[in-house]
Scaffold this motif. Structure first.
Motif, PDB file in Angstrom:
ATOM      1  N   VAL A 292      33.621 -23.845  56.975  1.00 29.57           N
ATOM      2  CA  VAL A 292      32.131 -23.727  56.772  1.00 29.57           C
ATOM      3  C   VAL A 292      31.765 -22.306  56.311  1.00 29.57           C
ATOM      4  O   VAL A 292      32.540 -21.075  56.671  1.00 29.57           O
ATOM      5  N   LEU A 293      30.979 -22.211  55.543  1.00 34.14           N
ATOM      6  CA  LEU A 293      30.537 -20.892  54.899  1.00 34.14           C
ATOM      7  C   LEU A 293      29.007 -21.147  54.538  1.00 34.14           C
ATOM      8  O   LEU A 293      28.673 -21.742  53.756  1.00 34.14           O
ATOM      9  N   GLY A 294      28.341 -20.506  55.317  1.00 36.83           N
ATOM     10  CA  GLY A 294      26.832 -20.423  55.310  1.00 36.83           C
ATOM     11  C   GLY A 294      26.269 -22.041  55.445  1.00 36.83           C
ATOM     12  O   GLY A 294      26.477 -22.423  56.646  1.00 36.83           O
ATOM     13  N   GLU A 295      25.701 -22.564  54.681  1.00 36.01           N
ATOM     14  CA  GLU A 295      25.225 -23.631  54.661  1.00 36.01           C
ATOM     15  C   GLU A 295      26.221 -24.928  54.222  1.00 36.01           C
ATOM     16  O   GLU A 295      25.967 -26.231  54.173  1.00 36.01           O
ATOM     17  N   LEU A 296      27.313 -24.516  53.570  1.00 38.17           N
ATOM     18  CA  LEU A 296      28.416 -25.432  53.047  1.00 38.17           C
ATOM     19  C   LEU A 296      29.473 -25.625  53.868  1.00 38.17           C
ATOM     20  O   LEU A 296      30.108 -24.806  54.358  1.00 38.17           O
ATOM     21  N   TRP A 297      29.790 -26.878  53.685  1.00 39.01           N
ATOM     22  CA  TRP A 297      30.895 -27.505  54.759  1.00 39.01           C
ATOM     23  C   TRP A 297      31.860 -28.094  53.822  1.00 39.01           C
ATOM     24  O   TRP A 297      31.632 -28.678  52.612  1.00 39.01           O
ATOM     25  N   THR A 298      33.260 -27.789  54.201  1.00 44.71           N
ATOM     26  CA  THR A 298      34.196 -28.514  53.302  1.00 44.71           C
ATOM     27  C   THR A 298      35.329 -29.423  54.215  1.00 44.71           C
ATOM     28  O   THR A 298      35.586 -28.940  55.359  1.00 44.71           O
ATOM     29  N   SER A 299      35.894 -30.338  53.838  1.00 41.01           N
ATOM     30  CA  SER A 299      36.756 -31.066  54.591  1.00 41.01           C
ATOM     31  C   SER A 299      37.950 -31.282  53.559  1.00 41.01           C
ATOM     32  O   SER A 299      37.615 -31.173  52.431  1.00 41.01           O
ATOM     33  N   ARG A 300      39.069 -32.043  54.124  1.00 37.70           N
ATOM     34  CA  ARG A 300      39.969 -32.074  53.165  1.00 37.70           C
ATOM     35  C   ARG A 300      41.035 -33.271  53.657  1.00 37.70           C
ATOM     36  O   ARG A 300      41.055 -33.626  54.804  1.00 37.70           O
ATOM     37  N   VAL A 301      41.547 -34.255  52.428  1.00 30.69           N
ATOM     38  CA  VAL A 301      42.230 -35.272  52.875  1.00 30.69           C
ATOM     39  C   VAL A 301      43.545 -34.844  53.514  1.00 30.69           C
ATOM     40  O   VAL A 301      44.082 -35.363  54.522  1.00 30.69           O
ATOM     41  N   THR A 302      44.245 -33.902  52.801  1.00 31.98           N
ATOM     42  CA  THR A 302      45.621 -33.513  53.472  1.00 31.98           C
ATOM     43  C   THR A 302      45.387 -31.732  53.737  1.00 31.98           C
ATOM     44  O   THR A 302      44.642 -31.146  53.232  1.00 31.98           O
ATOM     45  N   SER A 303      46.310 -31.541  54.479  1.00 27.16           N
ATOM     46  CA  SER A 303      46.003 -30.147  54.958  1.00 27.16           C
ATOM     47  C   SER A 303      47.405 -29.279  54.789  1.00 27.16           C
ATOM     48  O   SER A 303      47.852 -28.690  54.012  1.00 27.16           O
ATOM     49  N   HIS A 304      48.079 -28.930  56.153  1.00 27.73           N
ATOM     50  CA  HIS A 304      49.176 -28.318  56.087  1.00 27.73           C
ATOM     51  C   HIS A 304      50.693 -29.012  55.816  1.00 27.73           C
ATOM     52  O   HIS A 304      51.406 -29.312  56.733  1.00 27.73           O
ATOM     53  N   ILE A 305      50.587 -29.293  54.580  1.00 25.42           N
ATOM     54  CA  ILE A 305      51.734 -30.047  54.109  1.00 25.42           C
ATOM     55  C   ILE A 305      52.287 -29.531  52.754  1.00 25.42           C
ATOM     56  O   ILE A 305      51.438 -28.654  52.169  1.00 25.42           O
ATOM     57  N   SER A 306      53.485 -29.701  52.452  1.00 20.10           N
ATOM     58  CA  SER A 306      54.002 -29.145  51.081  1.00 20.10           C
ATOM     59  C   SER A 306      53.035 -29.825  49.970  1.00 20.10           C
ATOM     60  O   SER A 306      52.703 -30.832  49.964  1.00 20.10           O
ATOM     61  N   VAL A 307      53.013 -28.866  48.941  1.00 18.89           N
ATOM     62  CA  VAL A 307      51.995 -29.258  47.695  1.00 18.89           C
ATOM     63  C   VAL A 307      52.889 -30.581  47.173  1.00 18.89           C
ATOM     64  O   VAL A 307      52.382 -31.369  46.591  1.00 18.89           O
ATOM     65  N   ALA A 308      54.293 -30.697  47.145  1.00 13.91           N
ATOM     66  CA  ALA A 308      55.156 -31.659  46.569  1.00 13.91           C
ATOM     67  C   ALA A 308      54.828 -33.042  47.337  1.00 13.91           C
ATOM     68  O   ALA A 308      54.893 -34.019  46.736  1.00 13.91           O
ATOM     69  N   ASP A 309      54.350 -32.858  48.585  1.00 11.52           N
ATOM     70  CA  ASP A 309      53.966 -34.242  49.334  1.00 11.52           C
ATOM     71  C   ASP A 309      52.380 -34.620  49.351  1.00 11.52           C
ATOM     72  O   ASP A 309      52.174 -35.804  49.667  1.00 11.52           O
ATOM     73  N   VAL A 310      51.582 -33.961  48.504  1.00 10.96           N
ATOM     74  CA  VAL A 310      50.247 -34.208  48.635  1.00 10.96           C
ATOM     75  C   VAL A 310      50.126 -35.612  47.775  1.00 10.96           C
ATOM     76  O   VAL A 310      49.051 -36.293  48.421  1.00 10.96           O
TER      77      VAL A 310
END
Length: 334
Positions: A160-178
């Motif tokens: 959260v930054l101010g009024e903007l929220w972000t979510s993500r499909v993948t998080s703490h994994i290797s970029v190779a596994d995205v």
């Protein structure tokens, strides 16, 4: 002090980082304390070290048992866990000892929140490697919290930054596994999590933008087919569920659409796709919400900043914003 104010449990974070310093700086700000009652949690010796680093002396009651806490004694008290001697630590270095104490303390705070002794958990930055090496085998704290509360799915980090929220499909994994982890089910879960979390935050009909994975959104499959195979079908399914969602939009332009499309939230496909943008827009004010859990948990989006630990120059704004957001969320639920 009104006993009706939300009771915020504020943990000191990893003692070898900037947590003790920024906690002191935040507590010293009257604005933070005006709408909540903060129970500082940790080893009081570490908190005293934080005061020394920040060059700020505070006066407050100290308790050994939360059952003895008197909310009429002011807006801030400290619960001394007596579990970490700062003389055993080196500032700016990863410590399994501190990592274990972080895990033990957060476990206690979750128990306090579940038992309604506190209304929200806020913690200063921790170090994931220290937590892991301290005996808590999780790649991130969100998995740790979900494990403690026996939550199997539907949880994840939101920023959260101010009024903007972000979510993500993948998080703490290797970029190779995205790529192989971008499935229709997971994209839909991230969209629905964002929708439900924002509604809990009293945004009645949030508008959610979804990012593409590939450059230029895949260019019709020329640069990848994840958009066609998984992301677009997930967006369509979310619309059928009544969610106000648009996209996928190319990752290099989606944050430019915040104002033009009046987006309340953005769902990104992987960690840095969203975090780079958010930290560029407001590194010192970003907040992470551990969403999809039965209790409120927030923390600054930045880390332990080992490079400046002990120097007295750490910016406390993100921790302040984490407390303010937790206070709002607790007030909404009351």
């Amino acid at each position: 002090m009104s006993i009706n104010k939300p009771r915020i449990g504020l943990f000191i974070g990893d003692a070898t980082g900037i947590g003790p310093e920024i906690m002191v700086k935040v507590v010293a700000q009257r604005k933070v304390l005006s709408n909540c009652f903060i129970i500082g949690i940790g080893d009081h010796r570490v908190f005293r070290l934080g005061q020394k680093i920040a060059q700020i002396e505070l006066e407050y009651p100290v308790y050994d048992d939360i059952a003895e806490v008197d909310s009429s004694k002011g807006n801030f008290v400290f619960l001394d866990l007596k579990n970490l001697d700062p003389k055993k630590l080196i500032l700016g270095q990863i410590s399994p000892i501190s990592g274990k104490v972080v895990g033990d303390s957060l476990k206690l705070m979750v128990q306090l929140a579940i038992s309604k002794r506190i209304d929200a958990v806020v913690y200063a930055p921790l170090n994931k490697e220290a937590l892991y090496r301290g005996g808590y085998p999780f790649k991130g704290e969100i998995g740790f919290f979900a494990h403690l509360m026996k939550v199997k799915d539907g949880y994840g980090e939101m920023n959260v930054l101010g009024e903007l929220w972000t979510s993500r499909v993948t998080s703490h994994i290797s970029v190779a596994d995205v790529s192989k982890n971008i499935t229709q089910k997971k994209v839909l879960a991230a969209i629905t999590q964002a929708d439900s979390t924002l509604k809990r935050a009293h945004i009645e009909y949030p508008k959610i933008g979804v990012s593409a994975l590939n450059p230029h959104g895949g260019e019709g499959g020329l640069f990848g087919r994840e958009e066609q195979k998984t992301i677009v079908p997930a967006v369509q399914e979310a619309k059928r569920l009544g969610i106000n969602v648009v996209g996928p939009y190319s990752a290099d332009t989606i944050f430019l659409r915040i104002s033009t499309e009046k987006l309340n939230a953005i769902v990104t496909m992987y960690h840095d796709q969203g975090q780079i943008a958010m930290k560029l827009m407001g590194f010192s004010e970003g907040v992470t919400v551990n969403a999809g859990l039965p209790i409120i948990i927030t923390t600054p989006s930045h880390g332990t900043a080992f490079d400046i630990a002990g120097k007295g120059v750490a910016n406390p704004n993100a921790l302040k914003e984490a407390i303010l957001l937790a206070t709002k969320m607790a007030s909404w639920q009351s």
